[in-house]
Design an enzyme around this catalytic site. Structure first.
Site, PDB file in Angstrom:
ATOM      1  N   GLU A  76       0.834  -1.214   0.000  1.00 58.28           N
ATOM      2  CA  GLU A  76       0.000   0.000   0.000  1.00 58.28           C
ATOM      3  C   GLU A  76       0.866   1.260   0.000  1.00 58.28           C
ATOM      4  O   GLU A  76       0.547   2.236  -0.674  1.00 58.28           O
ATOM      5  CB  GLU A  76      -0.971  -0.002   1.184  1.00 58.28           C
ATOM      6  CG  GLU A  76      -1.999  -1.137   1.159  1.00 58.28           C
ATOM      7  CD  GLU A  76      -2.800  -1.235  -0.135  1.00 58.28           C
ATOM      8  OE1 GLU A  76      -2.911  -0.225  -0.856  1.00 58.28           O
ATOM      9  OE2 GLU A  76      -3.301  -2.333  -0.438  1.00 58.28           O
ATOM     10  N   CYS A  87      10.685  -1.709  -9.300  1.00 59.83           N
ATOM     11  CA  CYS A  87       9.736  -0.910  -8.520  1.00 59.83           C
ATOM     12  C   CYS A  87      10.472   0.026  -7.571  1.00 59.83           C
ATOM     13  O   CYS A  87      10.072   1.182  -7.388  1.00 59.83           O
ATOM     14  CB  CYS A  87       8.790  -1.815  -7.735  1.00 59.83           C
ATOM     15  SG  CYS A  87       7.527  -2.589  -8.750  1.00 59.83           S
TER      16      CYS A  87
HETATM   17 ZN   LIG Z   1      -2.386  -2.973  -5.022  1.00 63.89          ZN
HETATM   18 ZN   LIG Z   2       8.025  -4.862  -8.688  1.00 63.90          ZN
END
Ligand SMILES: [Zn+2]
Ligand SMILES: [Zn+2]
Length: 184
Positions: A131, A168
């Site tokens: 989150e 990410c």
């Molecule tokens: Zn998500």
């Molecule tokens: Zn990722």
């Protein structure tokens, strides 16, 4: 100095947030504090669903954002939903600053299994990273082991790491040195 802040929502197991805070601080390389205030989620309870509307909670926890807030993560044990889904593990404001995560369906007991505190704590950590990743404008990741992989059941959560994949992590912040790269 900006802080990652954890806000208790409703009753939580003792030590839950003090256990989560160091893991979040380590993952996001930013100091993490547990707020001493807490939020009663009763306002977000919907009797027809017997669940709590997570978007209403997000709106309310914005009141707790302070000038020193980097991100604010509400943590609760109540069962969260949004109208189009039967439940959610959490919800986030894309781009921040607020997110909420629920441990309700992360407990083995929810599935009629014997309790496992370590597994529960690990799942909560993963969903908290997930989150918070959304608050950093991350979308879902195709790497099933990345914390940003979508998970609609705990079995999927258990496949993930509590860390972001390198892609990410690099995308999450303009200052990549502020994130741990999970070189695995
Ligand atoms: Zn998500
Ligand atoms: Zn990722």
């Amino acid at each position: 100095m900006k802080l990652l802040q954890l806000l208790p929502i409703g009753d939580l197991p003792a030590g839950l947030l003090t256990g989560l805070a160091p893991a979040m601080a380590n993952t996001f390389r930013i100091p993490c504090e547990v707020l001493s205030c807490s939020l009663d989620p009763a306002f977000a309870f919907h009797v027809e669903r017997q669940q709590y509307h997570s978007s209403e909670i997000i709106r309310r926890i914005q009141d707790h954002v302070r000038p020193d807030t980097w991100r604010l993560l509400g943590v609760t044990m109540v069962d969260l939903y949004i109208p189009i889904l039967t439940f959610v593990f959490g919800e986030a404001q894309i781009g921040g600053p607020c997110a909420v995560v629920s441990g309700h369906r992360l407990r083995q007991e929810f599935y009629g299994l014997p309790g496992d505190q370590d597994l529960f704590a690990t799942r909560l950590q993963k969903e908290a990273v997930h989150e918070l990743g959304h608050t950093l404008e991350l979308t879902h990741c195709d790497d099933y082991s990345c914390a940003m992989a979508p998970s609609h059941a705990v079995e999927w959560i258990d496949l993930k790491e509590s860390a972001l994949c390198r892609s990410c992590a690099e995308q999450a912040l303009g200052a990549p040195e502020s994130l741990v790269y999970p070189f695995r």
